[in-house]
Enzyme design. Structure first.
Site, mmCIF file in Angstrom:
data_model
loop_
_atom_site.group_PDB
_atom_site.id
_atom_site.type_symbol
_atom_site.label_atom_id
_atom_site.label_comp_id
_atom_site.label_asym_id
_atom_site.label_seq_id
_atom_site.Cartn_x
_atom_site.Cartn_y
_atom_site.Cartn_z
ATOM 1 C CG ASP A 157 23.664 18.091 50.240
ATOM 2 O OD1 ASP A 157 22.938 18.162 50.891
ATOM 3 O OD2 ASP A 157 24.105 17.368 49.289
ATOM 4 C CG HIS B 258 25.796 15.471 42.330
ATOM 5 N ND1 HIS B 258 25.453 14.528 41.499
ATOM 6 C CD2 HIS B 258 25.027 15.765 43.634
ATOM 7 C CE1 HIS B 258 24.729 13.914 42.322
ATOM 8 N NE2 HIS B 258 24.379 14.833 43.373
HETATM 9 N N1 ACO Z 1 37.284 18.227 47.027
HETATM 10 C C1 ACO Z 1 38.478 18.187 46.561
HETATM 11 N N2 ACO Z 1 38.657 16.852 45.487
HETATM 12 C C2 ACO Z 1 37.142 16.845 45.448
HETATM 13 C C3 ACO Z 1 36.112 17.021 46.094
HETATM 14 C C4 ACO Z 1 36.162 17.735 46.839
HETATM 15 N N3 ACO Z 1 34.730 18.362 47.617
HETATM 16 N N4 ACO Z 1 35.311 16.583 45.012
HETATM 17 C C5 ACO Z 1 36.233 15.583 43.838
HETATM 18 N N5 ACO Z 1 37.406 15.694 44.235
HETATM 19 C C6 ACO Z 1 38.381 15.101 43.590
HETATM 20 C C7 ACO Z 1 39.528 13.841 43.490
HETATM 21 O O1 ACO Z 1 40.015 14.127 44.459
HETATM 22 C C8 ACO Z 1 39.302 13.424 42.213
HETATM 23 O O2 ACO Z 1 40.569 14.227 41.836
HETATM 24 P P1 ACO Z 1 41.689 13.145 41.089
HETATM 25 O O3 ACO Z 1 41.428 13.149 39.875
HETATM 26 O O4 ACO Z 1 42.926 14.180 41.263
HETATM 27 O O5 ACO Z 1 42.562 12.107 42.264
HETATM 28 C C9 ACO Z 1 38.191 14.163 41.263
HETATM 29 O O6 ACO Z 1 38.132 15.020 42.116
HETATM 30 C C10 ACO Z 1 37.012 13.629 40.820
HETATM 31 O O7 ACO Z 1 36.533 12.791 42.204
HETATM 32 P P2 ACO Z 1 35.372 11.475 42.600
HETATM 33 O O8 ACO Z 1 35.951 11.028 43.699
HETATM 34 O O9 ACO Z 1 36.648 10.851 41.490
HETATM 35 O O10 ACO Z 1 34.326 11.668 42.223
HETATM 36 P P3 ACO Z 1 32.444 11.236 42.362
HETATM 37 O O11 ACO Z 1 31.879 11.201 41.638
HETATM 38 O O12 ACO Z 1 33.720 9.799 42.824
HETATM 39 O O13 ACO Z 1 32.353 12.262 43.766
HETATM 40 C C11 ACO Z 1 31.520 13.433 45.603
HETATM 41 C C12 ACO Z 1 31.440 12.895 44.418
HETATM 42 C C13 ACO Z 1 31.090 11.969 46.318
HETATM 43 C C14 ACO Z 1 30.012 14.053 45.618
HETATM 44 C C15 ACO Z 1 33.151 13.998 45.828
HETATM 45 O O14 ACO Z 1 32.631 14.789 44.534
HETATM 46 C C16 ACO Z 1 32.572 14.492 47.566
HETATM 47 O O15 ACO Z 1 33.230 13.469 48.355
HETATM 48 N N6 ACO Z 1 32.320 15.619 47.613
HETATM 49 C C17 ACO Z 1 32.357 15.916 48.908
HETATM 50 C C18 ACO Z 1 30.869 15.253 49.832
HETATM 51 C C19 ACO Z 1 29.623 16.282 49.356
HETATM 52 O O16 ACO Z 1 29.514 17.688 48.825
HETATM 53 N N7 ACO Z 1 28.555 15.390 49.204
HETATM 54 C C20 ACO Z 1 27.039 15.682 49.057
HETATM 55 C C21 ACO Z 1 27.074 14.941 47.296
HETATM 56 S S1 ACO Z 1 25.046 15.766 46.715
HETATM 57 C C22 ACO Z 1 24.187 15.016 47.265
HETATM 58 O O17 ACO Z 1 24.025 14.466 47.917
HETATM 59 C C23 ACO Z 1 22.498 15.677 47.526
#
Ligand code: ACO
Length: 428
Positions: free
Chosen positions: A364, A307
């Site tokens: 979610d 998140h």
């Molecule tokens: N699966 C695998 N790896 C992940 C995931 C995931 N779901 N989410 C983040 N990571 C990893 C990234 O690859 C990154 O790794 P690194 O540091 O080695 O490069 C690290 O974790 C940080 O990720 P970011 O993308 O920088 O985190 P950010 O805070 O920008 O993204 C987000 C948050 C968009 C929710 C992300 O975690 C994601 O895409 N999750 C899946 C989609 C999802 O479930 N969305 C719903 C959010 S809740 C809502 O909207 C009500």
């Protein structure tokens, strides 16, 4: 911390006040930046560092996993209150008395009829249209049937407009589903409470008696409470910015529905179930998908994990997980998709990759599982989110208008071509 921030450019210093929120948050007030510096602006794509307003509705601390509506902890509201009462709280600032609640509920019921001509609009959609597209369009169409602008300073007019909005949108949401199924539309049953009515409108068919299950009613009630507001997220900011042009409540909320639809926002709950289904189709090998999620060369991400704001845990996920376990147990549901979800959750919570990056299941992940267990079709998941978020959108719209906020109009930094002389087509 000091009361002012100083910006120094070319040896000249500019002072800006630092303002504090009631929960210790601090912000640099840059309202006078352009004026005092002769045109300087800030650049902040995605508004990651920019507060667009002050608000008294929701407090959220992503580090500590805190979420409160009007000062009340989400956990306590989810445990002791109900969706309509929480709706009243976020919109009208206080929990309702018995009389206030009675009036609120009965006024909402009094507006639950929909103009029959709305069905002509619905008829124009293809059968396989996504319910979110239908909901957004029909919400906007309500403007045509209610053309009079609400006098926002008139408390009673505002109250009636709010009740009308809360009454009609769930009916339209149920019609979006019925259209998709090819079934006749249902109307509100004013003998039921708000949540029971939503379920009956969605699931009742003329040939069968629909029996409400209290487990389902309670689970949906709690789920919708968790979605009521989440401060200045994408759809809420959209509602405020559309409303800031003094567009009406239906038009603003219709825009909010469109913003919520995207898979990076409310659409994620649908994406979770689609991911689980594709893992099942591929033989149910959870480890394989964990490896894919960890592989930096693979674009696959575990939907429903991580998140932007919550880096410790999502307080909504904690509540909803408990509810998911209870709902599945009491409905006696055995679904291979749900088994995969449980395995995925267990593996990810113990895996170093996810622990190190603080990637926990978010709201979610579990909401999709509960919706599925409740028998709600996948394409309706984001619509359910919209019904839950409706009071938040209304509260934020009302607050923005009562605060007399200026029209939302961000600036930009132009990086295109400089002046060029026009060339006639022969010379191009
Ligand atoms: N699966 C695998 N790896 C992940 C995931 C995931 N779901 N989410 C983040 N990571 C990893 C990234 O690859 C990154 O790794 P690194 O540091 O080695 O490069 C690290 O974790 C940080 O990720 P970011 O993308 O920088 O985190 P950010 O805070 O920008 O993204 C987000 C948050 C968009 C929710 C992300 O975690 C994601 O895409 N999750 C899946 C989609 C999802 O479930 N969305 C719903 C959010 S809740 C809502 O909207 C009500």
């Amino acid at each position: 911390m000091s009361d002012t921030a100083i910006l120094e450019i070319d040896g000249k210093k500019y002072e800006f006040p630092i303002i504090r929120g009631t929960e210790g948050e601090v912000a640099i007030d840059i309202k006078k930046l352009r004026g005092s510096t002769g045109g300087l602006i800030t650049l902040d794509p995605g508004y990651k560092n920019t507060g667009s307003c002050t608000s008294k509705i929701t407090f959220l601390d992503g580090e500590k996993g805190i979420l409160r509506y009007r000062g009340y902890a989400l956990e306590e509201l989810a445990e002791n209150s109900n969706f309509l009462e929480v709706a009243y709280l976020v919109i009208f600032e206080e929990l309702p008395t018995k009389e206030q609640f009675k009036k609120f509920e009965s006024t909402i019921k009094s507006y639950s009829m929909i103009n029959e001509e709305m069905k002509d609009i619905l008829d124009g959609f293809p059968k396989n249209a996504h319910p979110m597209g239908i909901l957004s369009s029909l919400t906007s169409a309500l403007t045509a049937f209610n053309p009079k602008a609400v006098a926002i300073e008139n408390e009673e007019e505002m109250y009636q407009a709010i009740c009308k909005t809360l009454a009609k949108i769930p009916v339209l949401a149920s019609w979006a589903l019925k259209k998709n199924r090819g079934y006749p539309m249902n109307y509100s049953n004013n003998n039921l409470n708000y949540i029971e009515n939503i379920l009956e409108m969605m699931f009742k068919i003329p040939t069968e008696t629909y029996k409400l299950d209290p487990v389902v009613v309670n689970a949906l009630d709690q789920l919708l409470i968790l979605h009521v507001d989440h401060e200045q997220n994408c759809s809420t900011s959209t509602v405020r910015i559309v409303g800031s042009s003094h567009a009406g409540m239906f038009a603003s909320i219709s825009a909010g529905v469109s913003a919520l639809w995207g898979p990076l926002h409310g659409g994620a709950n649908q994406a979770v179930i689609e991911m689980l289904e594709s893992i099942a189709k591929d033989g149910g090998d959870v480890e394989k998908y964990i490896l894919k999620a960890k592989d930096k060369k693979d674009p696959f991400r575990l939907m429903g994990f991580g998140h932007r704001v919550y880096k410790n845990f999502d307080p909504r996920a904690r509540i909803i997980k408990k509810s998911a376990d209870e709902v599945l147990a009491s409905l006696g549901i055995e679904d291979p998709i749900l088994e995969i979800a449980k395995k995925l959750e267990a593996v990810a919570l113990e895996d170093e990759y996810f622990i190190k990056r603080k990637l926990y299941p978010n709201v979610d992940f579990y909401s999709g599982i509960i919706y599925r267990a409740l028998g709600i079709p996948t394409e309706m998941f984001t619509v359910m989110f919209a019904i839950g978020r409706l009071p938040g959108w209304i509260a934020q719209w009302r607050e923005m208008r009562l605060n007399k906020e200026p029209i939302g109009r961000p600036r930009q930094l132009y990086i295109g071509e400089k002046y060029r002389e026009f060339l006639t087509v022969e010379k191009r």
